[in-house]
Design an enzyme around this catalytic site. Structure first.
Site, PDB file in Angstrom:
ATOM      1  N   HIS A   1       0.865  -1.184   0.000  1.00 27.74           N
ATOM      2  CA  HIS A   1       0.000   0.000   0.000  1.00 27.74           C
ATOM      3  C   HIS A   1       0.900   1.232   0.000  1.00 27.74           C
ATOM      4  O   HIS A   1       1.087   1.886   1.009  1.00 27.74           O
ATOM      5  CB  HIS A   1      -0.956   0.002   1.192  1.00 27.74           C
ATOM      6  CG  HIS A   1      -2.281  -0.591   0.865  1.00 27.74           C
ATOM      7  ND1 HIS A   1      -3.143  -0.003  -0.045  1.00 27.74           N
ATOM      8  CD2 HIS A   1      -2.896  -1.715   1.285  1.00 27.74           C
ATOM      9  CE1 HIS A   1      -4.233  -0.749  -0.158  1.00 27.74           C
ATOM     10  NE2 HIS A   1      -4.111  -1.798   0.624  1.00 27.74           N
TER      11      HIS A   1
ATOM     12  N   ASP B   1      -4.877   2.105   1.867  1.00 20.61           N
ATOM     13  CA  ASP B   1      -5.233   1.438   3.127  1.00 20.61           C
ATOM     14  C   ASP B   1      -5.832   2.448   4.104  1.00 20.61           C
ATOM     15  O   ASP B   1      -6.840   2.181   4.761  1.00 20.61           O
ATOM     16  CB  ASP B   1      -4.006   0.736   3.740  1.00 20.61           C
ATOM     17  CG  ASP B   1      -2.780   1.651   3.832  1.00 20.61           C
ATOM     18  OD1 ASP B   1      -2.733   2.688   3.135  1.00 20.61           O
ATOM     19  OD2 ASP B   1      -1.855   1.330   4.605  1.00 20.61           O
TER      20      ASP B   1
ATOM     21  N   TYR C   1      -7.519   8.649 -18.301  1.00 22.57           N
ATOM     22  CA  TYR C   1      -8.200   9.229 -17.139  1.00 22.57           C
ATOM     23  C   TYR C   1      -8.571  10.672 -17.455  1.00 22.57           C
ATOM     24  O   TYR C   1      -7.723  11.456 -17.852  1.00 22.57           O
ATOM     25  CB  TYR C   1      -7.285   9.236 -15.902  1.00 22.57           C
ATOM     26  CG  TYR C   1      -7.042   7.883 -15.264  1.00 22.57           C
ATOM     27  CD1 TYR C   1      -7.353   6.704 -15.926  1.00 22.57           C
ATOM     28  CD2 TYR C   1      -6.496   7.793 -14.004  1.00 22.57           C
ATOM     29  CE1 TYR C   1      -7.130   5.480 -15.342  1.00 22.57           C
ATOM     30  CE2 TYR C   1      -6.262   6.553 -13.399  1.00 22.57           C
ATOM     31  CZ  TYR C   1      -6.577   5.411 -14.078  1.00 22.57           C
ATOM     32  OH  TYR C   1      -6.346   4.193 -13.488  1.00 22.57           O
TER      33      TYR C   1
ATOM     34  N   GLU D   1      -0.398   8.174  11.413  1.00 23.03           N
ATOM     35  CA  GLU D   1      -1.740   7.626  11.697  1.00 23.03           C
ATOM     36  C   GLU D   1      -2.572   8.559  12.574  1.00 23.03           C
ATOM     37  O   GLU D   1      -3.793   8.434  12.622  1.00 23.03           O
ATOM     38  CB  GLU D   1      -1.604   6.254  12.367  1.00 23.03           C
ATOM     39  CG  GLU D   1      -1.039   5.190  11.426  1.00 23.03           C
ATOM     40  CD  GLU D   1      -0.764   3.871  12.146  1.00 23.03           C
ATOM     41  OE1 GLU D   1      -0.398   3.912  13.340  1.00 23.03           O
ATOM     42  OE2 GLU D   1      -0.914   2.818  11.506  1.00 23.03           O
TER      43      GLU D   1
END
Ligand code: NI
Length: 444
Positions: free
Chosen positions: A138, A143, A347, A422
């Protein structure tokens, strides 16, 4: 998102916008209620993120992640659809009050990168991708996207009675690219956002919000931009057909290597001399050129591969025509033939809807505690743009360089050393939930 370096100097762009909060939109009290719902989930969000990080899945293979998401949404009492556009998951939370439907989107896939972070929950996963065994990581923070949206879903489910409308949670596979190789004609079936839309993921949706985490913005900052934010990305191939022969007698041949060289240089004038780059910037890169077998043999043909990045759909279409004309006519001048084919990567430009962006800003600032800043355009791309082609959409960026690292030198997205802080995950979850509640309140 294929996205590198967001403005390294973004700190300088801090605008300190002090926008007043719209009367009907989310207010400080509403945000406090959201905070009270999100804060207790902080450690759970981290747990989910680490679990997903340790079990990364490549584009189109997100089976385990999708199961985890679907179980979570079902446990919150949502109507859940799985297998949407491949392994995609859609959860519908019906609010207690009538109103519109707002969608929040997270992408779920990882990248073929060998993780070198040394984290205790680092990935050791390998998987097969396009016929090869590759390491999986990841490395783009998807994630974290999944974990933050799972947190936002739980917080919003807890306040469903007071919601003025519905929230759709869209967990998307294959943002990073096609899960299968292109066929002989260079085409791939729909994947990612486009495949989910074709499977009805946007049915009934009035607006959509999405978020990308990055180590290249200051911690806790939310970066946004009205209008084009990320580039449209097109891959293309050019076949130059000549007529091979002996390297000692080029007059008996049509040399595709020389023609290809002229085409490479000529294509540089598409951006520098032909497109109006005072309107929007553009990038054209030839990344691969192959032809020939030996020093004294003139080859029959040469193949080139390249990428085009644009920030305006009209300019994108215009650039396509100019690439074709430039390649064909330069090749023709020496008797060679150029055949240009666009794709399989295609894209659209990620364009933030101007009214939706303006209307959402007060809630975004509130969620960011005043730390939402305008960021420069990003020449990477993001298939969130497919959703924005269908309904008004707003895409923004959360800064989360790992603790002890500055956003200036933290390893960037897609790096084997990519890591995040985090502690910023609740900020991301809160901002997503805040934008959804705000949209529903403003449009009740
Ligand atoms: Ni990404």
């Amino acid at each position: 998102m294929h996205f590198f370096l967001i403005a390294r100097a973004v700190g300088l762009l801090a605008s300190g916008l002090a926008l007043s909060v719209s009367a009907q939109g989310l207010d400080a009290q509403g945000l406090a209620a959201l905070d009270a719902a999100i804060q207790p989930l902080a450690s759970k969000i981290v747990e989910w993120r680490r679990d997903i990080h340790q079990h990364p899945e490549l584009s189109g293979q997100e089976e385990r992640t999708a199961r985890l998401v679907a179980e979570h949404l079902r446990s919150l009492g949502m109507e859940v659809q799985t297998g949407v556009g491949g392994t995609g998951v859609v959860g519908l939370l019906r609010g207690g009050q009538p109103g519109k439907t707002v969608a929040l989107r997270a992408d779920m896939d990882a990248l073929p990168v060998e993780e070198k972070t040394g984290l205790p929950f680092a990935s050791k996963v390998r998987a097969e991708y396009l016929g090869k065994q590759v390491p999986v990581m990841h490395a783009c923070g998807h994630d974290a996207h999944v974990a933050m949206l799972m947190g936002a879903a739980q917080a919003l489910a807890g306040m469903r009675k007071s919601l003025h409308g519905n929230v759709k949670f869209i967990f998307q596979p294959a943002e990073e690219g096609a899960p299968v190789e292109a066929d002989a004609q260079g085409n791939v079936p729909s994947f990612g956002a486009k495949a989910m839309i074709e499977d009805g993921a946007l049915k009934g949706v009035d607006a959509i919000y999405g978020l990308h985490i990055t180590a290249s913005l200051p911690s806790g900052a939310l970066g946004y931009r009205s209008g084009p934010l990320m580039a449209g990305s097109d891959s293309f191939s050019i076949q130059i057909e000549g007529r091979g022969g002996h390297g000692s007698a080029p007059w008996n041949t049509v040399d595709p290597v020389v023609a290809a060289s002229q085409v490479v240089l000529g294509l540089q004038t598409v951006v520098s001399r032909q497109l109006n780059i005072s309107h929007e910037p553009a990038v054209l890169t030839i990344g691969s050129i192959q032809g020939g077998t030996r020093y004294n043999i003139i080859s029959d043909n040469v193949e080139m591969l390249g990428t085009l990045r644009t920030f305006d759909e009209d300019m994108r279409g215009d650039a396509h025509k100019r690439i074709v004309a430039t390649a064909e006519q330069i090749a023709a001048s020496s008797g060679a033939k150029a055949k240009v084919k666009f794709g399989p990567v295609a894209y659209p430009v990620t364009v933030n809807h101007e009214q939706l962006t303006a209307a959402s800003l007060p809630a975004l600032q509130l969620a960011a505690q005043g730390r939402a800043f305008v960021i420069p355009k990003v020449s990477g791309s993001e298939d969130f743009s497919e959703f924005q082609k269908e309904v008004p959409g707003f895409f923004y960026v959360l800064g989360a360089p790992p603790e002890g690292k500055s956003h200036v030198d933290a390893p960037s997205n897609h790096s084997a050393l990519f890591d995040i802080d985090e502690k910023q995950l609740p900020t991301g979850a809160r901002s997503l939930a805040a934008l959804a509640v705000d949209f529903l309140q403003r449009n009740r």
